[in-house]
Scaffold this active site. Structure first.
Site, PDB file in Angstrom:
ATOM      1  NE  ARG A  63      -2.899   0.570   3.337  1.00 11.11           N
ATOM      2  CZ  ARG A  63      -2.193   0.811   4.447  1.00 11.11           C
ATOM      3  NH1 ARG A  63      -1.442   1.885   4.561  1.00 11.11           N
ATOM      4  NH2 ARG A  63      -2.238  -0.031   5.460  1.00 11.11           N
ATOM      5  CE1 TYR A  94     -15.527  12.404 -16.106  1.00 11.04           C
ATOM      6  CE2 TYR A  94     -15.213  12.320 -13.729  1.00 11.04           C
ATOM      7  CZ  TYR A  94     -15.537  11.699 -14.919  1.00 11.04           C
ATOM      8  OH  TYR A  94     -15.865  10.383 -14.915  1.00 11.04           O
ATOM      9  CG  ASP A 105      -8.485  16.974 -14.726  1.00 11.67           C
ATOM     10  OD1 ASP A 105      -7.778  16.388 -15.573  1.00 11.67           O
ATOM     11  OD2 ASP A 105      -9.523  16.465 -14.243  1.00 11.67           O
ATOM     12  CE  LYS A 150     -11.500   9.093 -18.486  1.00 12.33           C
ATOM     13  NZ  LYS A 150     -11.840  10.337 -17.819  1.00 12.33           N
TER      14      LYS A 150
HETATM   15  C1  LIG Z   1     -12.431  10.747 -16.561  1.00  6.94           C
HETATM   16  C2  LIG Z   1     -12.011  12.028 -15.961  1.00  6.94           C
HETATM   17  C3  LIG Z   1     -11.821  12.157 -14.578  1.00  6.94           C
HETATM   18  C4  LIG Z   1     -12.095  11.016 -13.615  1.00  6.94           C
HETATM   19  O1  LIG Z   1     -11.179   9.972 -13.785  1.00  6.94           O
HETATM   20  P1  LIG Z   1     -11.496   8.419 -13.505  1.00  6.94           P
HETATM   21  O2  LIG Z   1     -10.229   7.749 -13.911  1.00  6.94           O
HETATM   22  O3  LIG Z   1     -12.678   8.051 -14.344  1.00  6.94           O
HETATM   23  O4  LIG Z   1     -11.793   8.286 -12.058  1.00  6.94           O
HETATM   24  C5  LIG Z   1     -11.368  13.376 -14.094  1.00  6.94           C
HETATM   25  N1  LIG Z   1     -11.128  14.422 -14.920  1.00  6.94           N
HETATM   26  C6  LIG Z   1     -11.310  14.341 -16.255  1.00  6.94           C
HETATM   27  C7  LIG Z   1     -11.026  15.521 -17.115  1.00  6.94           C
HETATM   28  C8  LIG Z   1     -11.757  13.142 -16.814  1.00  6.94           C
HETATM   29  O5  LIG Z   1     -11.953  13.068 -18.135  1.00  6.94           O
END
Ligand SMILES: *Cc1c(COP(=O)(O)O)cnc(C)c1O
Length: 384
Positions: free
Chosen positions: A50, A102, A174, A199
């Site tokens: 962890r 998001y 982000d 992504k």
């Molecule tokens: C998908 C996404 C998230 C969340 O991420 P997960 O891996 O689905 O938990 C946060 N910010 C953006 C811009 C995203 O596209």
């Protein structure tokens, strides 16, 4: 040439190389273990998975180096990463966020953290004046997305960083849509870069993961302590998948972006489409600002059909482009933000932001662009 001087695309391809002292394995091995034998002298570099694990460690080191930060914590999802960031806050603290962030980020601050006395204000971060008036002496964090999701709105990284710092607040970006190959928030003084690594970074629609990269060693240590305390870590196998996906990021992104540029031009002149949102289109508001602070437009496009009733039928007609949430992978995906990714926002908020039933979001993949364009053309032809 010393490794530090290699160009970014070379360093991406070499992510994780050299991390096996035992056998010199070129790829990072998967250390599928919970615990590590220690001697009477104490622990070695690892004690419990962890806290840290050699596969995850190699991934984190690669990301830190590629993003240009001081340390990375690796989480089981993008939302776990953003949650860890929110755990820096305490009751009475205030956060300012990009209004069309998001949907999951909106929900996290709107519902979960509100219960702990952390308040949030959502503003149009394209407008620095709105940000300046939303910042209060209690604001500890400005959390932005640029380009935003799904409308690809552009916020000024330099000005917003200065505004946050003048208030004594951190700024987190982000960077999921751009990645460190296109946009480098630390160059503008950001304190944190966060990712849904699910992504573009992993890029194959096969692993859910998240990252927080910190500018300073002190902040990196605070996030690492939260990561270990709250425990939302990424497993060794998924860490390996992410490292493996990462190596082709430059190739994938180049292809996805080239495809997106062509498709955005096609969509922008199509008679059944009322508006196309893509930072690479000359008419895109903020497009020039984007190209000053990023090195490419990315591969996310949103567009609005004249007739919102036609969105469902059009998506049903697509054969190559897959109707599914998520983005950034090799396969092109299409979503309906009003009903899917952004349904967490109250309907009145969605409508006010322009996330209306006619809006469609397209994540462009690496397929042959002629097949993608033909698929869209025939689906648009099939609707009234
Ligand atoms: C998908 C996404 C998230 C969340 O991420 P997960 O891996 O689905 O938990 C946060 N910010 C953006 C811009 C995203 O596209």
């Amino acid at each position: 040439m010393p490794q530090k001087e290699w160009r970014l695309d070379t360093r991406v391809a070499h992510a994780g190389v050299g991390s096996d002292p035992a056998y010199g394995s070129v790829t990072t091995p998967i250390f599928q273990t919970v615990t590590y034998q220690h001697t009477s002298d104490g622990f070695g570099p690892f004690d419990y998975s962890r806290t840290d694990n050699p596969t995850r460690h190699s991934l984190a080191q690669s990301i830190t180096e590629l993003e240009g930060g001081s340390g990375t914590s690796v989480f089981g999802s993008g939302m776990a990463a953003i949650t860890a960031l929110a755990h820096l806050l305490k009751s009475g603290d205030h956060v300012v966020l990009t209004q069309d962030a998001y949907g999951g980020t909106y929900r996290l601050f709107q519902d979960t953290f509100q219960k702990f006395g952390v308040t949030a204000t959502y503003v149009d971060t394209r407008d620095p004046d709105q940000v300046a008036s939303a910042l209060t002496p209690h604001t500890r964090l400005l959390f932005i997305e640029t380009p935003s999701n799904p409308l690809l709105q552009i916020s000024d990284l330099k000005i917003l960083t200065e505004l946050a710092h003048a208030q004594g607040a951190w700024i987190a970006v982000d960077n999921t849509f751009m990645t460190f190959l296109r946009q480098r928030p630390f160059d503008f003084g950001a304190d944190f870069v966060v990712y849904s690594a699910t992504k573009y970074l992993a890029g194959h629609n096969d692993v859910v993961a998240g990252l927080v990269i910190s500018r300073s060693p002190e902040l990196a240590e605070e996030i690492a302590v939260i990561c270990n305390a709250s425990g939302g870590i990424l497993a060794p196998w998924d860490s390996w998948l992410l490292l493996r996906g990462l190596k082709t990021l430059d190739l994938r992104l180049d292809r996805q972006e080239q495809n997106a540029i062509a498709l955005a031009q096609f969509l922008a002149q199509h008679p059944k489409i009322a508006a196309t949102y893509y930072p690479g289109l000359s008419q895109h508001p903020g497009g020039l600002l984007h190209l000053r602070q990023a090195t490419g437009p990315g591969a996310m496009i949103s567009f609005r059909l004249h007739d919102p009733e036609s969105v469902g039928p059009m998506m049903d007609e697509l054969h190559c482009i897959i109707p599914a949430v998520s983005l950034g992978g090799v396969e092109s995906l299409i979503t309906h933000p009003f009903y899917e990714t952004h349904r967490e926002l109250p309907e009145s908020v969605r409508m006010a932001l322009g996330i209306t039933p006619g809006l469609v979001r397209l994540s462009v993949g690496i397929e042959n662009v002629a097949d993608l364009e033909a698929d869209l053309a025939q689906a648009l032809h099939a609707i009234p």
